[in-house]
Structure formats: structure tokens, C-alpha cells
Write a protein that holds these residues in place. Structure first.
Motif, PDB file in Angstrom:
ATOM      1  N   GLY A  63       0.917  -1.245  -0.063  1.00 16.20           N
ATOM      2  CA  GLY A  63      -0.087   0.041   0.026  1.00 16.20           C
ATOM      3  C   GLY A  63       0.855   1.313  -0.004  1.00 16.20           C
ATOM      4  N   GLN A  64       0.096   2.420   0.352  1.00 15.14           N
ATOM      5  CA  GLN A  64       1.013   3.450   0.573  1.00 15.14           C
ATOM      6  C   GLN A  64       2.117   3.304   1.604  1.00 15.14           C
ATOM      7  OE1 GLN A  64      -1.401   7.125   1.573  1.00 15.14           O
ATOM      8  NE2 GLN A  64       0.242   8.544   0.464  1.00 15.14           N
ATOM      9  N   VAL A  65       3.251   3.787   1.436  1.00 15.50           N
ATOM     10  CA  VAL A  65       4.414   3.933   2.298  1.00 15.50           C
ATOM     11  C   VAL A  65       4.952   5.281   2.378  1.00 15.50           C
ATOM     12  CG1 VAL A  65       6.724   2.951   2.789  1.00 15.50           C
ATOM     13  CG2 VAL A  65       5.121   1.497   1.576  1.00 15.50           C
ATOM     14  N   PHE A  66       5.096   6.024   3.289  1.00 13.66           N
ATOM     15  CA  PHE A  66       5.483   7.388   3.375  1.00 13.66           C
ATOM     16  C   PHE A  66       6.068   7.843   4.730  1.00 13.66           C
ATOM     17  CE2 PHE A  66       1.186   6.783   4.861  1.00 13.66           C
ATOM     18  CZ  PHE A  66       1.029   7.557   5.961  1.00 13.66           C
ATOM     19  N   PHE A  67       6.974   8.611   4.418  1.00 17.20           N
ATOM     20  CA  PHE A  67       7.742   9.205   5.746  1.00 17.20           C
ATOM     21  C   PHE A  67       7.064  10.374   6.415  1.00 17.20           C
ATOM     22  CE2 PHE A  67      12.026   7.648   4.862  1.00 17.20           C
ATOM     23  CZ  PHE A  67      12.373   7.293   6.093  1.00 17.20           C
ATOM     24  N   THR A  68       7.013  10.192   7.811  1.00 19.96           N
ATOM     25  CA  THR A  68       6.449  11.342   8.721  1.00 19.96           C
ATOM     26  C   THR A  68       7.474  11.788   9.744  1.00 19.96           C
ATOM     27  OG1 THR A  68       4.150  10.559   8.673  1.00 19.96           O
ATOM     28  CG2 THR A  68       4.559  11.750  10.356  1.00 19.96           C
ATOM     29  N   LYS A  69       7.932  12.708   9.592  1.00 22.69           N
ATOM     30  CA  LYS A  69       8.806  13.684  10.527  1.00 22.69           C
ATOM     31  C   LYS A  69       8.263  14.217  11.526  1.00 22.69           C
ATOM     32  CE  LYS A  69      13.019  13.294   7.294  1.00 22.69           C
ATOM     33  NZ  LYS A  69      14.026  12.574   8.363  1.00 22.69           N
ATOM     34  N   ASN A  70       7.367  14.954  11.435  1.00 20.72           N
ATOM     35  CA  ASN A  70       6.801  16.215  12.206  1.00 20.72           C
ATOM     36  C   ASN A  70       5.768  15.115  13.144  1.00 20.72           C
ATOM     37  OD1 ASN A  70       8.086  18.310  11.173  1.00 20.72           O
ATOM     38  ND2 ASN A  70       6.495  18.745   9.868  1.00 20.72           N
ATOM     39  N   VAL A  71       5.631  15.759  14.384  1.00 16.43           N
ATOM     40  CA  VAL A  71       4.660  14.971  15.297  1.00 16.43           C
ATOM     41  C   VAL A  71       3.228  14.786  14.368  1.00 16.43           C
ATOM     42  CG1 VAL A  71       3.385  15.119  17.516  1.00 16.43           C
ATOM     43  CG2 VAL A  71       5.594  16.029  17.222  1.00 16.43           C
ATOM     44  N   PRO A  72       2.940  13.658  14.481  1.00 17.84           N
ATOM     45  CA  PRO A  72       1.582  13.180  13.605  1.00 17.84           C
ATOM     46  C   PRO A  72       0.363  13.650  14.554  1.00 17.84           C
ATOM     47  CG  PRO A  72       2.750  11.342  14.018  1.00 17.84           C
ATOM     48  CD  PRO A  72       3.357  12.332  14.897  1.00 17.84           C
ATOM     49  N   THR A  81       7.763  14.858  23.062  1.00 10.60           N
ATOM     50  CA  THR A  81       8.169  15.444  21.803  1.00 10.60           C
ATOM     51  C   THR A  81       9.433  16.522  22.028  1.00 10.60           C
ATOM     52  OG1 THR A  81       6.647  17.208  21.814  1.00 10.60           O
ATOM     53  CG2 THR A  81       5.857  15.119  20.968  1.00 10.60           C
ATOM     54  N   ALA A  82       9.893  16.928  20.920  1.00  9.92           N
ATOM     55  CA  ALA A  82      11.206  17.741  21.246  1.00  9.92           C
ATOM     56  C   ALA A  82      10.943  18.668  19.974  1.00  9.92           C
ATOM     57  CB  ALA A  82      12.413  17.176  21.648  1.00  9.92           C
ATOM     58  N   GLU A  83      11.645  19.847  19.923  1.00  6.34           N
ATOM     59  CA  GLU A  83      11.950  20.932  18.918  1.00  6.34           C
ATOM     60  C   GLU A  83      13.715  20.550  18.438  1.00  6.34           C
ATOM     61  OE1 GLU A  83      12.781  25.283  18.852  1.00  6.34           O
ATOM     62  OE2 GLU A  83      10.630  24.994  18.647  1.00  6.34           O
ATOM     63  N   VAL A  84      13.685  20.133  17.089  1.00  8.24           N
ATOM     64  CA  VAL A  84      14.933  19.713  16.767  1.00  8.24           C
ATOM     65  C   VAL A  84      15.225  20.789  15.459  1.00  8.24           C
ATOM     66  CG1 VAL A  84      14.603  17.411  17.286  1.00  8.24           C
ATOM     67  CG2 VAL A  84      13.961  18.012  15.065  1.00  8.24           C
ATOM     68  N   PRO A  85      16.598  20.832  15.230  1.00 11.22           N
ATOM     69  CA  PRO A  85      16.900  21.840  14.241  1.00 11.22           C
ATOM     70  C   PRO A  85      16.670  21.123  12.906  1.00 11.22           C
ATOM     71  CG  PRO A  85      18.929  20.806  15.332  1.00 11.22           C
ATOM     72  CD  PRO A  85      17.693  20.427  16.105  1.00 11.22           C
ATOM     73  N   ARG A  86      16.164  21.699  11.889  1.00 13.08           N
ATOM     74  CA  ARG A  86      16.111  21.070  10.492  1.00 13.08           C
ATOM     75  C   ARG A  86      16.638  22.239   9.755  1.00 13.08           C
ATOM     76  NH1 ARG A  86      11.268  17.701  10.976  1.00 13.08           N
ATOM     77  NH2 ARG A  86      10.624  18.175   8.933  1.00 13.08           N
ATOM     78  N   SER A  87      16.941  22.097   8.235  1.00 15.30           N
ATOM     79  CA  SER A  87      17.550  23.006   7.475  1.00 15.30           C
ATOM     80  C   SER A  87      16.574  23.889   6.996  1.00 15.30           C
ATOM     81  CB  SER A  87      18.136  22.220   6.130  1.00 15.30           C
ATOM     82  OG  SER A  87      16.674  21.489   5.545  1.00 15.30           O
ATOM     83  N   MET A  93       9.485  16.788  17.019  1.00 17.10           N
ATOM     84  CA  MET A  93       9.196  15.600  16.529  1.00 17.10           C
ATOM     85  C   MET A  93       9.114  14.568  17.783  1.00 17.10           C
ATOM     86  SD  MET A  93      12.590  15.395  14.023  1.00 17.10           S
ATOM     87  CE  MET A  93      12.324  13.656  13.274  1.00 17.10           C
ATOM     88  N   VAL A  94       8.907  13.380  17.363  1.00 13.54           N
ATOM     89  CA  VAL A  94       8.531  12.488  18.546  1.00 13.54           C
ATOM     90  C   VAL A  94       9.896  11.855  19.148  1.00 13.54           C
ATOM     91  CG1 VAL A  94       7.139  10.326  19.230  1.00 13.54           C
ATOM     92  CG2 VAL A  94       6.316  11.829  17.705  1.00 13.54           C
ATOM     93  N   LEU A  95       9.834  11.763  20.398  1.00 13.48           N
ATOM     94  CA  LEU A  95      10.999  10.800  21.132  1.00 13.48           C
ATOM     95  C   LEU A  95      10.037   9.586  21.826  1.00 13.48           C
ATOM     96  CD1 LEU A  95      12.920  13.639  22.940  1.00 13.48           C
ATOM     97  CD2 LEU A  95      13.337  12.548  20.896  1.00 13.48           C
ATOM     98  N   VAL A  96      10.682   8.403  21.329  1.00 14.72           N
ATOM     99  CA  VAL A  96      10.005   7.282  21.662  1.00 14.72           C
ATOM    100  C   VAL A  96      10.669   6.735  23.060  1.00 14.72           C
ATOM    101  CG1 VAL A  96       9.302   4.816  21.299  1.00 14.72           C
ATOM    102  CG2 VAL A  96       9.078   6.773  19.770  1.00 14.72           C
TER     103      VAL A  96
END
Length: 293
Positions: A63-72, A81-87, A93-96
Motif C-alpha cells: 500500500g502507500q508507504v510514506f515518511f512522517t517526521k513531524n509530530v503526527p 516531543t522535542a524541537e529539533v533543528p532542520r534545514s 518530532m517524537v521521542l519514543v
């Protein structure tokens, strides 16, 4: 009605437990959740404090396969969750961090991918990783030969490497390094990939160019970039069968003569953990981290 269960005092709605996610073997979502619950003790330490990118496949790998980086959307407030640097700017993002969060995330049906740094020090890498990706007709057998060369080369620089299957066609090498900027770790990893190609020109390529890769092992050094992630140890993969990115012994790497010898499914992991413990536990020990030369 969606079943409600309690995990470490947190109430979770677990959905579609009978849904077949891996048609080739009939492996269901309920079995996926059971796998993660029983593997949590060895998996969670490798996720802790690392922002997780989810590669979701809610209808199975076909089926559909997709990346999720931000908190769903719909993430429970008790999930860390934590704020992380991105370009493109800071992102959340989530911390498990615990079993409840792991089971909530597993219910999304996802692979777990993590960077080579922890959220407390995003500017410093504490891991180096090599993704050994075979181009047909090469296979994991050739990856093992390359892995053994890289292991010795890293050891020459005082860095102790460990291996795990990718959960697909190849092999991952991972080692703990003493905090260095991700850019420097990437440079060093590329240097070793180039050396490997010079030492084994008929077997190794360090560039991603597809036309160069048939019959060779691509030593992907680029996953050390701060923005990149790698499949976490013990994560299930979105493949036809419930294959796992499984830690392996160097004896298994040395003795590998056929791809099937290093193909581990969900049901194989509990016995392996019972026999070996977590073969990647040393990379969690800061005292065993090697400095970059």
C-alpha cells in the motif's frame, strides 16, 4: 469497537488487530504489536533521546508507504516531543522514550528511523554508520566481505564496529564515536568508503550512481549527515515478509554463504535476544566510544 488497553498507566486504542500487513506470511497487525511489546527491552535504548522519523505503511508494504517526521496529528499529550533543528527551520518530532509510546507508535504501523545524534546535542554525532547496499547479482554475502574489511579498518583507528542486517538486502555497520560534528563524521566515513573501493575495486563502489552499482556493494557513508536517518535496530521493515533489522554476530558475518543465513523475521528475534542479549549494547556505552582520528 476499537480495543482499549493500558500500558504503563496509559490508555491506548489499538485498531485493526486482525488486519494482515504482510500478505506473504499472513502476519497481522496484532502480531506486529506483540513483536514490539516483546522486543521493547532491547529496542527502546536505541530509540531513547533520538527524534524518530516514521516510515509508515498502514496498509502493508504493497500500500502507500510514506515518511512522517513531524509530530503526527492526534499524538497523545503524554508522548514526549522535542524541537529539533532542520534545514528549513526548527521542527517538533517524537521521542519514543517508553513502552507506552512505543506501542502507540507501533499502532501507526511504521518503521523506526533515527539520526546519529541525540536531542540533547544535535550538533554532535555519537554514532557512525555504514549502509552496505548490494547491487544485483551481489548480495548480503558480498556485503559481509566488505563489512569485515571495514571492521578491521575502523579498529585500526580505535573504533569498535558492530553489524546488523538492514532488514532488506544489505548490512549496516554501526559504531559509537566520541562526540564530533556530523559533518566531520561524514567526511571520515567517506574517506573509509573511498579506501574500501581502492582496496576492493571489483566489489565496492562509494558513489550512489546507479550505473556503477551492478554486482558491487555500495558503501553508503552519507547517512552520517545530521539530516539523515537510518533504520533503527530491531525495527520491522516494510517488506513482503516481517523482516527485521537484526543485530548479528561477527561469526555470522564471517560464515555467511547465502542471503537466507542473514534474513531474520519477527519470530526469530526473541530466541536470538535470549541467546545473545542485545548484540548492539556496546554502542550504548559512552566509555566504549572511539574518537575520530
Amino acid at each position: 469497537m476499537t480495543p482499549i488497553t493500558e500500558v504503563e498507566g496509559r490508555r491506548l486504542a489499538l485498531s485493526n488487530l486482525e488486519k494482515v500487513l504482510y500478505p506473504a506470511s499472513g502476519f497481522t497487525k496484532g502480531e506486529v504489536l506483540h513483536y514490539y511489546a516483546t522486543t521493547a527491552d532491547v529496542l527502546l535504548p536505541h530509540l531513547r533521546d533520538r527524534p524518530v522519523s516514521f516510515l509508515r505503511y498502514p496498509d502493508g508494504p504493497d500500500g502507500q508507504v510514506f515518511f512522517t517526521k513531524n509530530v503526527p496529528p492526534g499524538t497523545p499529550e503524554w508522548v514526549t516531543t522535542a524541537e529539533v533543528p532542520r534545514s528549513e527551520g526548527p521542527a517538533r518530532m517524537v521521542l519514543v522514550q517508553d513502552l507506552a509510546s512505543l506501542m502507540w507508535a507501533a499502532n501507526l504501523v511504521t518503521e523506526f528511523h533515527t539520526p546519529q545524534w541525540v536531542v540533547q546535542e544535535p550538533e554532535l554525532a555519537d554514532r557512525i554508520v555504514f549502509d552496505l547496499d548490494p547491487g544485483a547479482p551481489a548480495s548480503v554475502v558480498e556485503c559481509c566481505e566488505v563489512a569485515l574489511w571495514l571492521r578491521e579498518r575502523l579498529a585500526d583507528d580505535g573504533i569498535e564496529a558492530y553489524a546488523k542486517t538492514s532488514g532488506s538486502k544489505g548490512l549496516h555497520l554501526v559504531a559509537a564515536v566520541r562526540g564530533a560534528p556530523s559533518e566531520r563524521v561524514s567526511e571520515y566515513a567517506k574517506e573509509l568508503a573511498v579506501e574500501a573501493e581502492r582496496a576492493m575495486p571489483r566489489m565496492v563502489v562509494h558513489r550512489m550512481t546507479r550505473s556503477l552499482r551492478p554486482g558491487k556493494v555500495f558503501v553508503d557513508w552519507s547517512q552520517n549527515a545530521a539530516r539523515k536517518t537510518t533504520a533503527a535496530p530491531y525495527t520491522l521493515r516494510a517488506r513482503a515478509e516481517p523482516l527485521v533489522s537484526a543485530p548479528v554476530t561477527w561469526g555470522e558475518v564471517e560464515e555467511c554463504g547465502a542471503p537466507a543465513q542473514l534474513a531474520f523475521r519477527a519470530q526469530d528475534i526473541a530466541p536470538r535476544v535470549q541467546d545473545y542479549g542485545d548484540l548492539l549494547a556496546p554502542v550504548l556505552d559512552p566509555d566504549r566510544a572511539g574518537p575520530l582520528p
